[in-house]
Design an enzyme around this catalytic site. Structure first.
Site, PDB file in Angstrom:
ATOM      1  N   GLY A 124      -4.320   5.325   6.184  1.00 45.75           N
ATOM      2  CA  GLY A 124      -3.225   4.554   6.777  1.00 45.75           C
ATOM      3  C   GLY A 124      -3.338   4.385   8.280  1.00 45.75           C
ATOM      4  O   GLY A 124      -2.389   3.981   8.941  1.00 45.75           O
ATOM      5  N   GLU A 127      -1.160  13.436   1.119  1.00 44.50           N
ATOM      6  CA  GLU A 127       0.264  13.391   1.480  1.00 44.50           C
ATOM      7  C   GLU A 127       1.053  14.431   0.684  1.00 44.50           C
ATOM      8  O   GLU A 127       2.091  14.920   1.137  1.00 44.50           O
ATOM      9  CB  GLU A 127       0.811  11.968   1.257  1.00 44.50           C
ATOM     10  CG  GLU A 127       0.284  11.028   2.343  1.00 44.50           C
ATOM     11  CD  GLU A 127       0.215   9.560   1.946  1.00 44.50           C
ATOM     12  OE1 GLU A 127       0.803   9.167   0.922  1.00 44.50           O
ATOM     13  OE2 GLU A 127      -0.449   8.798   2.684  1.00 44.50           O
ATOM     14  N   LYS A 131       1.777   4.093  -3.420  1.00 42.70           N
ATOM     15  CA  LYS A 131       2.644   5.084  -2.741  1.00 42.70           C
ATOM     16  C   LYS A 131       4.104   4.736  -3.033  1.00 42.70           C
ATOM     17  O   LYS A 131       4.408   4.258  -4.128  1.00 42.70           O
ATOM     18  CB  LYS A 131       2.314   5.151  -1.249  1.00 42.70           C
ATOM     19  CG  LYS A 131       0.811   5.373  -1.024  1.00 42.70           C
ATOM     20  CD  LYS A 131       0.448   5.747   0.381  1.00 42.70           C
ATOM     21  CE  LYS A 131      -1.066   5.940   0.449  1.00 42.70           C
ATOM     22  NZ  LYS A 131      -1.514   6.392   1.763  1.00 42.70           N
ATOM     23  N   GLU A 140     -11.072  11.361   0.616  1.00 41.08           N
ATOM     24  CA  GLU A 140     -10.254  10.628   1.575  1.00 41.08           C
ATOM     25  C   GLU A 140     -10.086  11.471   2.837  1.00 41.08           C
ATOM     26  O   GLU A 140      -9.249  12.385   2.875  1.00 41.08           O
ATOM     27  CB  GLU A 140      -8.860  10.357   0.983  1.00 41.08           C
ATOM     28  CG  GLU A 140      -8.893   9.552  -0.289  1.00 41.08           C
ATOM     29  CD  GLU A 140      -7.540   8.889  -0.556  1.00 41.08           C
ATOM     30  OE1 GLU A 140      -7.485   7.660  -0.521  1.00 41.08           O
ATOM     31  OE2 GLU A 140      -6.554   9.609  -0.773  1.00 41.08           O
ATOM     32  N   HIS A 165      -3.235  14.284  -3.711  1.00 42.17           N
ATOM     33  CA  HIS A 165      -3.325  13.370  -2.562  1.00 42.17           C
ATOM     34  C   HIS A 165      -2.952  14.136  -1.287  1.00 42.17           C
ATOM     35  O   HIS A 165      -2.087  15.014  -1.310  1.00 42.17           O
ATOM     36  CB  HIS A 165      -2.390  12.177  -2.765  1.00 42.17           C
ATOM     37  CG  HIS A 165      -2.613  11.099  -1.747  1.00 42.17           C
ATOM     38  ND1 HIS A 165      -2.088  11.180  -0.479  1.00 42.17           N
ATOM     39  CD2 HIS A 165      -3.332   9.954  -1.790  1.00 42.17           C
ATOM     40  CE1 HIS A 165      -2.482  10.118   0.209  1.00 42.17           C
ATOM     41  NE2 HIS A 165      -3.231   9.354  -0.566  1.00 42.17           N
ATOM     42  N   SER A 171      -8.155   3.533   4.606  1.00 41.77           N
ATOM     43  CA  SER A 171      -8.238   2.246   5.308  1.00 41.77           C
ATOM     44  C   SER A 171      -9.309   1.312   4.754  1.00 41.77           C
ATOM     45  O   SER A 171      -9.962   0.585   5.507  1.00 41.77           O
ATOM     46  CB  SER A 171      -8.427   2.467   6.812  1.00 41.77           C
ATOM     47  OG  SER A 171      -7.307   3.174   7.340  1.00 41.77           O
ATOM     48  N   GLY A 213      -2.700   0.815   1.548  1.00 49.54           N
ATOM     49  CA  GLY A 213      -2.067  -0.369   2.134  1.00 49.54           C
ATOM     50  C   GLY A 213      -2.545  -1.696   1.555  1.00 49.54           C
ATOM     51  O   GLY A 213      -1.747  -2.556   1.184  1.00 49.54           O
ATOM     52  N   ASN A 266      -3.277   2.548  -4.824  1.00 49.32           N
ATOM     53  CA  ASN A 266      -2.213   3.558  -4.756  1.00 49.32           C
ATOM     54  C   ASN A 266      -1.056   2.928  -3.981  1.00 49.32           C
ATOM     55  O   ASN A 266      -1.127   2.787  -2.768  1.00 49.32           O
ATOM     56  CB  ASN A 266      -2.758   4.805  -4.037  1.00 49.32           C
ATOM     57  CG  ASN A 266      -1.667   5.822  -3.736  1.00 49.32           C
ATOM     58  OD1 ASN A 266      -0.553   5.730  -4.248  1.00 49.32           O
ATOM     59  ND2 ASN A 266      -2.001   6.804  -2.900  1.00 49.32           N
TER      60      ASN A 266
HETATM   61  P1  PGA Z   1      -4.852   3.547   2.964  1.00 51.42           P
HETATM   62  O1  PGA Z   1      -4.446   4.737   1.953  1.00 51.42           O
HETATM   63  O2  PGA Z   1      -5.802   2.647   2.214  1.00 51.42           O
HETATM   64  O3  PGA Z   1      -3.578   2.876   3.305  1.00 51.42           O
HETATM   65  O4  PGA Z   1      -5.522   4.209   4.127  1.00 51.42           O
HETATM   66  C1  PGA Z   1      -5.402   5.339   1.123  1.00 51.42           C
HETATM   67  C2  PGA Z   1      -4.764   6.435   0.313  1.00 51.42           C
HETATM   68  O5  PGA Z   1      -3.913   7.168   0.825  1.00 51.42           O
HETATM   69  O6  PGA Z   1      -5.097   6.617  -0.883  1.00 51.42           O
END
Ligand code: PGA
Length: 240
Positions: free
Chosen positions: A168, A97, A10, A162, A95, A200, A222, A8
């Site tokens: 993140g 976010e 983002k 998640e 998601h 993460s 990330g 992803n």
């Molecule tokens: P991250 O993000 O691997 O940076 O923690 C995961 C996600 O939001 O899908």
């Protein structure tokens, strides 16, 4: 059931990255690929070009969101049909976010239905906050999200668990917590649905996570921006 390694991006990237993603194929041997499916979900403007650039099709392309309806006066929105038309095969919905920006379970369910209508596979995201986990409510929260976000009679979908506090932040859930939450989700969605872990995931922890019972892949933020990291994670997937 192939392990799904889903990136992803983002709101990261630029046009030139489409080439970088196409080069991802060369980082994996054929034997590393047989048991996995690799997906990258870039921002909307790069979807078509990435689909064309990954013409060998060892990477699938997806989107990070869609609108619930097919077309109309909805300035700034993109429909699932448009994504399918550009080569997307998956779409992430719900998601955290986006949930933090006001998306409710009913919105997520409508978007997942839109994905089915357009022939896309939705990746339906769920996950508790730290406060909810500390209050002992993680299972109930995730269960309510699944009941509210998965459309009735849905078949071909993916769930991404998640924990919000792991996204993140560099904090990863304990393997025992991942195992118990994935078992709980398995009981709700049945044996044919892939359940991804996200939050993460990095090359250093991927083997342990992907080797956990009822973990059928990872949703990676990330680390998916770096093709060497993404391919290292892909290589960590169990081969059976
Ligand atoms: P991250 O993000 O691997 O940076 O923690 C995961 C996600 O939001 O899908």
């Amino acid at each position: 059931m192939k392990t799904l390694i889903a990136g992803n991006w983002k709101m990261h990237g630029q046009q030139a990255w489409t080439v970088k993603a196409a080069g991802f194929d060369r980082l994996l041997e054929a034997t590393d690929r047989e048991h996995i499916e690799v997906l990258i979900c870039p921002p909307y403007p790069f979807i078509r070009e990435m689909f064309v650039a990954s013409a060998a099709r060892h990477i699938k392309i997806g989107a990070q969101n869609c609108h619930a309806i097919e077309k109309g006066a909805h300035t700034g929105e993109v429909s699932a049909e448009m994504l399918a038309d550009c080569g997307a095969e998956y779409v992430i919905v719900g998601h955290s976010e986006r949930r933090a920006a006001g998306e409710r379970d009913s919105d997520v369910s409508a978007k997942a239905s839109a994905a089915f209508r357009a022939g896309l596979t939705p990746i339906i995201c769920v996950g508790e906050t730290l406060e909810q986990r500390e209050a002992g409510n993680a299972n109930n929260v995730v269960e309510a999200q699944i009941i509210g976000s998965v459309p009735d009679s849905a078949e071909n979908f993916v769930v991404a668990y998640e924990p919000v506090w792991a996204i993140g932040t560099g904090k990863v859930a304990e393997i025992s917590d991942i195992k118990s939450m994935h078992a709980h989700i398995r009981g709700l969605v049945g044996d044919n649905v892939r359940i991804l872990y996200g939050g993460s995931v990095k090359p250093g922890n991927a083997a342990a996570i992907l080797g956990t019972e009822n973990v059928n892949g990872a949703l990676i933020g990330g680390a998916s921006l770096n093709m060497a990291d993404l391919s290292a994670i892909a290589r960590s997937a169990p081969k059976n």
